[in-house]
Design a protein around this motif. Structure first.
Motif, PDB file in Angstrom:
ATOM      1  N   UNK A 100     -17.683 -10.244 -13.002  1.00  0.00           N
ATOM      2  CA  UNK A 100     -18.003 -11.187 -11.936  1.00  0.00           C
ATOM      3  C   UNK A 100     -18.932 -12.275 -12.461  1.00  0.00           C
ATOM      4  N   UNK A 101     -18.569 -13.531 -12.199  1.00  0.00           N
ATOM      5  CA  UNK A 101     -19.414 -14.677 -12.545  1.00  0.00           C
ATOM      6  C   UNK A 101     -19.810 -15.364 -11.243  1.00  0.00           C
ATOM      7  N   UNK A 102     -21.096 -15.454 -10.978  1.00  0.00           N
ATOM      8  CA  UNK A 102     -21.573 -16.100  -9.759  1.00  0.00           C
ATOM      9  C   UNK A 102     -21.902 -17.560 -10.032  1.00  0.00           C
ATOM     10  N   UNK A 103     -21.638 -18.415  -9.052  1.00  0.00           N
ATOM     11  CA  UNK A 103     -22.028 -19.827  -9.097  1.00  0.00           C
ATOM     12  C   UNK A 103     -22.857 -20.073  -7.847  1.00  0.00           C
ATOM     13  N   UNK A 104     -24.189 -20.117  -7.990  1.00  0.00           N
ATOM     14  CA  UNK A 104     -25.100 -20.228  -6.858  1.00  0.00           C
ATOM     15  C   UNK A 104     -26.241 -21.186  -7.193  1.00  0.00           C
ATOM     16  N   UNK A 105     -27.095 -21.415  -6.205  1.00  0.00           N
ATOM     17  CA  UNK A 105     -28.332 -22.139  -6.474  1.00  0.00           C
ATOM     18  C   UNK A 105     -29.197 -21.355  -7.457  1.00  0.00           C
ATOM     19  N   UNK A 106     -30.082 -22.090  -8.138  1.00  0.00           N
ATOM     20  CA  UNK A 106     -30.953 -21.480  -9.137  1.00  0.00           C
ATOM     21  C   UNK A 106     -32.143 -20.810  -8.457  1.00  0.00           C
ATOM     22  N   UNK A 107     -31.839 -19.851  -7.586  1.00  0.00           N
ATOM     23  CA  UNK A 107     -32.857 -19.069  -6.898  1.00  0.00           C
ATOM     24  C   UNK A 107     -32.434 -17.609  -6.964  1.00  0.00           C
ATOM     25  N   UNK A 108     -33.404 -16.734  -6.762  1.00  0.00           N
ATOM     26  CA  UNK A 108     -33.083 -15.306  -6.747  1.00  0.00           C
ATOM     27  C   UNK A 108     -32.215 -15.011  -5.521  1.00  0.00           C
ATOM     28  N   UNK A 109     -31.079 -14.362  -5.725  1.00  0.00           N
ATOM     29  CA  UNK A 109     -30.218 -13.970  -4.611  1.00  0.00           C
ATOM     30  C   UNK A 109     -29.406 -12.750  -5.020  1.00  0.00           C
ATOM     31  N   UNK A 110     -28.965 -11.952  -4.050  1.00  0.00           N
ATOM     32  CA  UNK A 110     -28.267 -10.693  -4.369  1.00  0.00           C
ATOM     33  C   UNK A 110     -27.005 -10.890  -5.206  1.00  0.00           C
ATOM     34  N   UNK A 111     -26.226 -11.919  -4.916  1.00  0.00           N
ATOM     35  CA  UNK A 111     -24.980 -12.126  -5.647  1.00  0.00           C
ATOM     36  C   UNK A 111     -25.262 -12.391  -7.122  1.00  0.00           C
ATOM     37  N   UNK A 112     -26.201 -13.275  -7.388  1.00  0.00           N
ATOM     38  CA  UNK A 112     -26.554 -13.602  -8.767  1.00  0.00           C
ATOM     39  C   UNK A 112     -27.150 -12.402  -9.485  1.00  0.00           C
ATOM     40  N   UNK A 113     -27.948 -11.606  -8.765  1.00  0.00           N
ATOM     41  CA  UNK A 113     -28.613 -10.459  -9.380  1.00  0.00           C
ATOM     42  C   UNK A 113     -27.626  -9.398  -9.856  1.00  0.00           C
ATOM     43  N   UNK A 114     -26.504  -9.258  -9.157  1.00  0.00           N
ATOM     44  CA  UNK A 114     -25.556  -8.192  -9.490  1.00  0.00           C
ATOM     45  C   UNK A 114     -24.328  -8.679 -10.253  1.00  0.00           C
ATOM     46  N   UNK A 115     -24.271  -9.978 -10.553  1.00  0.00           N
ATOM     47  CA  UNK A 115     -23.133 -10.512 -11.300  1.00  0.00           C
ATOM     48  C   UNK A 115     -23.274 -10.186 -12.781  1.00  0.00           C
ATOM     49  N   UNK A 116     -22.143 -10.144 -13.487  1.00  0.00           N
ATOM     50  CA  UNK A 116     -22.164  -9.911 -14.931  1.00  0.00           C
ATOM     51  C   UNK A 116     -22.619 -11.154 -15.688  1.00  0.00           C
ATOM     52  N   UNK A 117     -22.389 -12.316 -15.112  1.00  0.00           N
ATOM     53  CA  UNK A 117     -22.837 -13.586 -15.690  1.00  0.00           C
ATOM     54  C   UNK A 117     -23.006 -14.562 -14.535  1.00  0.00           C
ATOM     55  N   UNK A 118     -23.732 -15.643 -14.785  1.00  0.00           N
ATOM     56  CA  UNK A 118     -23.977 -16.572 -13.680  1.00  0.00           C
ATOM     57  C   UNK A 118     -24.112 -18.001 -14.187  1.00  0.00           C
ATOM     58  N   UNK A 119     -23.780 -18.930 -13.294  1.00  0.00           N
ATOM     59  CA  UNK A 119     -24.038 -20.350 -13.490  1.00  0.00           C
ATOM     60  C   UNK A 119     -24.974 -20.776 -12.369  1.00  0.00           C
ATOM     61  N   UNK A 120     -26.058 -21.470 -12.714  1.00  0.00           N
ATOM     62  CA  UNK A 120     -27.096 -21.797 -11.743  1.00  0.00           C
ATOM     63  C   UNK A 120     -27.135 -23.299 -11.480  1.00  0.00           C
ATOM     64  N   UNK A 121     -27.263 -23.668 -10.215  1.00  0.00           N
ATOM     65  CA  UNK A 121     -27.286 -25.065  -9.801  1.00  0.00           C
ATOM     66  C   UNK A 121     -28.680 -25.418  -9.287  1.00  0.00           C
TER      67      UNK A 121
END
Length: 286
Positions: A212-233
């Motif tokens: 799972x790769x999350x694309x969210x704001x650059x803030x702490x959030x549950x989706x980003x915390x549990x993703x395997x990788x992330x892109x931050x906005x």
């Protein structure tokens, strides 16, 4: 990472006292140079040691280092308005309101894109590229406005010859999980990453062996915390409408960059893109 970006990104994980310090610094970054650690503590009604510990927790040797770093960031981003680079909207009092508004928005968008670039280290972006490029299938999901960005990016992936499954309906996407296999990738677009159905969908996808790769704001959030990788906005402004515009342009910048990296990572993708564009042009011409 710029200090103000770091403070914003970690704020949701801070204690109550730390959030008070963080909010004061974010709201008064241009005034921080005039505050000693004791004066800051007095202004907030906390102990001086809390200010020092806050600075050290962010990776600084102490408050003076934090104050210097924030001051340097404000000076770099400043545009001469005396407010640390943050311009009040709309700037009606400016001599030339129309042009000033245009220049202010342009600078704000440029700053948001630069913060977004800094917030996504090369190794993390390249890890996302590697996951997408090697994936047998890429599932793309987003609700509401996020669904618009998800759909457009899914189309780009398809043009590169990547087998893409995109839905804006949680029920249909859940049904499609039966086709997920180990190595597949799920891109989840969610500005704030707090919708429960997104966590459930991501967890179910990971249970199949997918990433799972999350694309969210650059803030702490549950989706980003549990993703395997992330892109931050990164997109911050005191006026919500402007903040939303900055989020959109920063997201578009990052997705454009990911698309270009995918093209360069695999020459076959470029050839497939050229072939698909030619076929589309033929359809338009006929």
């Amino acid at each position: 990472m710029p200090p103000l970006v770091k403070i914003r990104s970690e704020r949701d994980q801070m204690s109550a006292i730390e959030r008070r310090i963080a909010d004061f610094i974010l709201d008064n970054a241009h005034l921080l140079r005039d505050y000693s650690s004791q004066q800051l503590a007095n202004a907030l009604g906390i102990s001086q040691s809390s200010v020092v510990k806050f600075s050290q927790k962010l990776g600084f040797r102490g408050y003076p280092d934090l104050k210097y770093s924030v001051g340097a960031a404000v000076a770099l981003a400043g545009n001469g308005n005396g407010n640390g680079g943050v311009t009040e909207w709309p700037p009606e009092a400016a001599p030339s309101g129309y042009q000033h508004l245009a220049d202010t928005l342009r600078r704000a968008k440029t700053a948001a894109e630069e913060e977004t670039r800094v917030a996504n280290p090369q190794e993390e972006v390249e890890a996302v590229i590697a996951l997408i490029d090697a994936a047998p299938k890429v599932f793309v999901y987003g609700l509401g406005d996020d669904g618009l960005y998800a759909r457009e990016f899914a189309m780009r992936l398809a043009l590169l010859g990547i087998l893409t499954v995109q839905h804006a309906d949680p029920i249909l996407m859940t049904a499609n999980l039966s086709a997920a296999r180990p190595g597949d990738v799920l891109l989840v677009f969610s500005e704030f990453g707090k919708l429960p159905q997104l966590w459930q969908l991501s967890r179910q996808f990971q249970e199949t062996g997918g990433k799972v790769v999350s694309i969210t704001r650059h803030t702490a959030n549950p989706l980003r915390a549990h993703a395997d990788a992330s892109l931050a906005i990164c997109a911050h402004d005191p006026q919500p409408p402007v903040a939303q515009l900055l989020y959109r342009c920063s997201l578009q910048y990052l997705l454009d960059f990911v698309f270009v990296l995918l093209c360069h990572a695999n020459p076959d993708r470029q050839r497939q893109l050229a072939q698909n564009q030619e076929r589309i042009q033929q359809m338009i011409d006929t």
